[in-house]
Scaffold this motif. Structure first.
Motif, PDB file in Angstrom:
ATOM      1  N   ASN A 102      -1.553  19.563 -11.229  1.00 14.20           N
ATOM      2  CA  ASN A 102      -3.016  19.620 -11.303  1.00 14.20           C
ATOM      3  C   ASN A 102      -3.624  18.321 -11.803  1.00 14.20           C
ATOM      4  OD1 ASN A 102      -2.856  22.233 -10.461  1.00 14.20           O
ATOM      5  ND2 ASN A 102      -3.511  23.167 -12.367  1.00 14.20           N
ATOM      6  N   VAL A 103      -2.779  17.361 -12.149  1.00 13.04           N
ATOM      7  CA  VAL A 103      -3.270  16.098 -12.698  1.00 13.04           C
ATOM      8  C   VAL A 103      -3.124  14.985 -11.665  1.00 13.04           C
ATOM      9  CG1 VAL A 103      -3.030  14.372 -14.524  1.00 13.04           C
ATOM     10  CG2 VAL A 103      -2.672  16.796 -15.038  1.00 13.04           C
ATOM     11  N   HIS A 104      -4.244  14.299 -11.408  1.00 11.94           N
ATOM     12  CA  HIS A 104      -4.279  13.166 -10.498  1.00 11.94           C
ATOM     13  C   HIS A 104      -4.793  11.966 -11.291  1.00 11.94           C
ATOM     14  CE1 HIS A 104      -4.998  16.950  -8.418  1.00 11.94           C
ATOM     15  NE2 HIS A 104      -4.414  16.424  -7.363  1.00 11.94           N
ATOM     16  N   ALA A 105      -4.153  10.829 -11.141  1.00  5.05           N
ATOM     17  CA  ALA A 105      -4.553   9.636 -11.886  1.00  5.05           C
ATOM     18  C   ALA A 105      -4.647   8.460 -10.926  1.00  5.05           C
ATOM     19  CB  ALA A 105      -3.567   9.331 -13.003  1.00  5.05           C
ATOM     20  N   ILE A 106      -5.680   7.648 -11.104  1.00  2.00           N
ATOM     21  CA  ILE A 106      -5.844   6.473 -10.251  1.00  2.00           C
ATOM     22  C   ILE A 106      -6.082   5.244 -11.120  1.00  2.00           C
ATOM     23  CG2 ILE A 106      -6.699   7.746  -8.253  1.00  2.00           C
ATOM     24  CD1 ILE A 106      -9.534   6.992  -9.057  1.00  2.00           C
ATOM     25  N   ASP A 107      -5.720   4.091 -10.581  1.00  2.00           N
ATOM     26  CA  ASP A 107      -5.970   2.836 -11.285  1.00  2.00           C
ATOM     27  C   ASP A 107      -6.168   1.749 -10.246  1.00  2.00           C
ATOM     28  OD1 ASP A 107      -5.289   2.038 -14.496  1.00  2.00           O
ATOM     29  OD2 ASP A 107      -5.551   0.384 -13.075  1.00  2.00           O
ATOM     30  N   ILE A 108      -7.024   0.783 -10.569  1.00  2.00           N
ATOM     31  CA  ILE A 108      -7.320  -0.292  -9.633  1.00  2.00           C
ATOM     32  C   ILE A 108      -6.214  -1.340  -9.612  1.00  2.00           C
ATOM     33  CG2 ILE A 108      -8.557  -1.818 -11.220  1.00  2.00           C
ATOM     34  CD1 ILE A 108     -10.694  -2.096  -8.966  1.00  2.00           C
ATOM     35  N   GLY A 135     -11.618   2.879  -9.003  1.00  2.00           N
ATOM     36  CA  GLY A 135     -12.043   4.033  -9.790  1.00  2.00           C
ATOM     37  C   GLY A 135     -13.470   4.452  -9.538  1.00  2.00           C
ATOM     38  N   ALA A 136     -14.331   3.516  -9.174  1.00  2.00           N
ATOM     39  CA  ALA A 136     -15.735   3.837  -8.936  1.00  2.00           C
ATOM     40  C   ALA A 136     -15.900   4.747  -7.725  1.00  2.00           C
ATOM     41  CB  ALA A 136     -16.545   2.562  -8.740  1.00  2.00           C
ATOM     42  N   ARG A 137     -14.891   4.814  -6.875  1.00  2.00           N
ATOM     43  CA  ARG A 137     -14.966   5.660  -5.673  1.00  2.00           C
ATOM     44  C   ARG A 137     -14.237   6.989  -5.858  1.00  2.00           C
ATOM     45  NH1 ARG A 137     -13.855   0.971  -1.056  1.00  2.00           N
ATOM     46  NH2 ARG A 137     -15.629  -0.359  -1.657  1.00  2.00           N
ATOM     47  N   GLY A 138     -13.562   7.155  -6.980  1.00  3.96           N
ATOM     48  CA  GLY A 138     -12.892   8.417  -7.245  1.00  3.96           C
ATOM     49  C   GLY A 138     -11.695   8.639  -6.336  1.00  3.96           C
ATOM     50  N   ALA A 196     -18.362   7.255 -31.703  1.00  4.51           N
ATOM     51  CA  ALA A 196     -18.393   5.880 -31.205  1.00  4.51           C
ATOM     52  C   ALA A 196     -16.988   5.465 -30.766  1.00  4.51           C
ATOM     53  CB  ALA A 196     -18.915   4.939 -32.284  1.00  4.51           C
ATOM     54  N   VAL A 197     -16.907   4.707 -29.661  1.00  4.66           N
ATOM     55  CA  VAL A 197     -15.633   4.249 -29.121  1.00  4.66           C
ATOM     56  C   VAL A 197     -15.789   2.808 -28.651  1.00  4.66           C
ATOM     57  CG1 VAL A 197     -14.745   6.513 -28.417  1.00  4.66           C
ATOM     58  CG2 VAL A 197     -16.247   5.226 -26.879  1.00  4.66           C
ATOM     59  N   SER A 198     -14.690   2.207 -28.250  1.00  2.60           N
ATOM     60  CA  SER A 198     -14.724   0.851 -27.706  1.00  2.60           C
ATOM     61  C   SER A 198     -13.730   0.752 -26.551  1.00  2.60           C
ATOM     62  CB  SER A 198     -14.376  -0.175 -28.791  1.00  2.60           C
ATOM     63  OG  SER A 198     -14.345  -1.485 -28.259  1.00  2.60           O
ATOM     64  N   PHE A 199     -14.267   0.592 -25.335  1.00  4.66           N
ATOM     65  CA  PHE A 199     -13.448   0.515 -24.131  1.00  4.66           C
ATOM     66  C   PHE A 199     -13.802  -0.734 -23.338  1.00  4.66           C
ATOM     67  CE2 PHE A 199     -12.728   4.854 -25.144  1.00  4.66           C
ATOM     68  CZ  PHE A 199     -11.618   5.292 -24.435  1.00  4.66           C
ATOM     69  N   ASP A 200     -12.866  -1.194 -22.521  1.00  3.23           N
ATOM     70  CA  ASP A 200     -13.166  -2.250 -21.565  1.00  3.23           C
ATOM     71  C   ASP A 200     -14.056  -1.682 -20.463  1.00  3.23           C
ATOM     72  OD1 ASP A 200     -11.601  -4.107 -22.914  1.00  3.23           O
ATOM     73  OD2 ASP A 200      -9.778  -3.537 -21.826  1.00  3.23           O
ATOM     74  N   PRO A 201     -14.856  -2.529 -19.795  1.00  5.57           N
ATOM     75  CA  PRO A 201     -15.758  -2.025 -18.756  1.00  5.57           C
ATOM     76  C   PRO A 201     -15.017  -1.577 -17.500  1.00  5.57           C
ATOM     77  CG  PRO A 201     -15.831  -4.411 -18.835  1.00  5.57           C
ATOM     78  CD  PRO A 201     -15.013  -3.977 -20.018  1.00  5.57           C
ATOM     79  N   LEU A 202     -15.671  -0.688 -16.759  1.00  6.97           N
ATOM     80  CA  LEU A 202     -15.132  -0.231 -15.484  1.00  6.97           C
ATOM     81  C   LEU A 202     -15.112  -1.395 -14.503  1.00  6.97           C
ATOM     82  CD1 LEU A 202     -14.264   2.120 -13.575  1.00  6.97           C
ATOM     83  CD2 LEU A 202     -16.694   2.412 -13.045  1.00  6.97           C
ATOM     84  N   LEU A 203     -13.961  -1.621 -13.862  1.00 12.53           N
ATOM     85  CA  LEU A 203     -13.821  -2.694 -12.885  1.00 12.53           C
ATOM     86  C   LEU A 203     -14.003  -2.158 -11.480  1.00 12.53           C
ATOM     87  CD1 LEU A 203     -10.654  -4.547 -14.273  1.00 12.53           C
ATOM     88  CD2 LEU A 203     -13.062  -4.986 -14.806  1.00 12.53           C
ATOM     89  N   VAL A 204     -14.523  -3.009 -10.600  1.00 13.01           N
ATOM     90  CA  VAL A 204     -14.566  -2.683  -9.179  1.00 13.01           C
ATOM     91  C   VAL A 204     -13.587  -3.594  -8.460  1.00 13.01           C
ATOM     92  CG1 VAL A 204     -16.942  -1.875  -9.281  1.00 13.01           C
ATOM     93  CG2 VAL A 204     -16.491  -4.271  -8.731  1.00 13.01           C
ATOM     94  N   GLU A 205     -13.347  -3.331  -7.181  1.00 12.22           N
ATOM     95  CA  GLU A 205     -12.378  -4.093  -6.408  1.00 12.22           C
ATOM     96  C   GLU A 205     -12.693  -5.583  -6.480  1.00 12.22           C
ATOM     97  OE1 GLU A 205      -9.032  -4.154  -5.107  1.00 12.22           O
ATOM     98  OE2 GLU A 205      -9.796  -2.188  -4.518  1.00 12.22           O
ATOM     99  N   GLY A 206     -11.680  -6.390  -6.814  1.00 14.93           N
ATOM    100  CA  GLY A 206     -11.853  -7.826  -6.921  1.00 14.93           C
ATOM    101  C   GLY A 206     -11.919  -8.312  -8.354  1.00 14.93           C
ATOM    102  N   GLU A 207     -12.136  -7.393  -9.294  1.00 19.46           N
ATOM    103  CA  GLU A 207     -12.252  -7.787 -10.693  1.00 19.46           C
ATOM    104  C   GLU A 207     -10.955  -7.613 -11.474  1.00 19.46           C
ATOM    105  OE1 GLU A 207     -16.946  -6.919 -11.667  1.00 19.46           O
ATOM    106  OE2 GLU A 207     -15.484  -5.347 -12.063  1.00 19.46           O
TER     107      GLU A 207
END
Length: 249
Positions: A102-108, A135-138, A196-207
């Motif tokens: 039931n778990v699906h994981a994606i990474d750029i 990731g922005a496209r799911g 409060a948390v601290s994460f790196d920003p969401l990347l899109v293709e090419g980044e």
């Protein structure tokens, strides 16, 4: 060094009054069962409540994983998408809660996808599906999802992720830029804010790291094209419209 004892100590510490991070018993049991040392190279540091860096990404501290999974509020047999597979540890804990398939994981990042697959297989969670995606496209092929966890910061979650939720689904993500808070959003748009948390920003293709050209990102390319189109004036715009009006000869 007994790693099972270290794992118990790690969870006990997260449940203690001093940290008071982990209150959900199901998440606590899952974290006691997952061999975190299979996801972190240094056994001595695997059960310390601290971040690590692997292949250009941060491996989240156990306390951060606990906060996210509690905010996600997983239920039995939920279909789960984790955006930002990283080294696979969060996916493994989620698999303990809802079942591997039931778990699906994606990474750029392709190297991270390979790393996560190897780690999950070695730890006994080879039923988790890990794929390389923006990731922005799911992950539309397996949508809809009851729960989506975005392990990257954004001001607003991408529309594609919101559209891939079930009617009573829940999306958890770090909201903000410099100042971030963990936030849960329902499919209807209702929101709940957490710590409060601290994460790196969401990347899109090419980044992502390892790409050939990184002088300008994919997002900047689009913004540049829009600005250029909107800036056309005078004879340049007239010439373009004239060319379009006469069509091909």
């Amino acid at each position: 060094m007994d790693l099972a004892v270290l794992r118990e100590d790690m969870v006990d510490s997260l449940e203690s009054a001093v940290k008071d991070v982990l209150q959900n018993e199901s998440v606590a049991v899952a974290m006691r069962d997952v061999p975190r040392h299979e996801f972190v190279d240094d056994d001595r540091l695997a059960y310390a409540d601290r971040e690590h860096e692997v292949l250009g990404t941060r491996v989240l501290a156990p306390s951060t994983v606990a906060r996210m999974l509690q905010a996600l509020a997983l239920e039995d047999d939920d279909e789960v998408l984790i955006v930002g597979a990283g080294v696979g540890y969060t996916a493994a804990v989620a698999a303990e809660l809802v079942g591997e398939t039931n778990v699906h994981a994606i990474d750029i990042s392709r190297p991270l996808v390979i790393e996560a697959r190897q780690n999950l297989e070695r730890a006994g969670y080879d039923g988790v599906l890990v794929d390389r995606r923006d990731g922005a496209r799911g992950f539309p092929e397996y949508a809809p999802f009851d729960r989506i966890l975005l392990e990257a910061a954004t001001v607003e979650p991408p529309r594609a992720l919101r559209e891939q939720l079930t009617a009573d689904g829940r999306l958890v993500f770090p909201r903000g830029t410099q100042h971030q808070r963990l936030e849960a959003m329902s499919a209807t748009g209702d929101r709940t804010r957490f710590d409060a948390v601290s994460f790196d920003p969401l990347l899109v293709e090419g980044e992502q790291s390892g790409t050939i050209e990184r002088n300008r990102t994919a997002r900047e390319d689009l913004e540049h094209a829009i600005r250029r189109a909107e800036s056309r004036r005078g004879w340049e715009l007239d010439w373009i419209e004239w060319e379009e009006s006469i069509g091909p000869q």
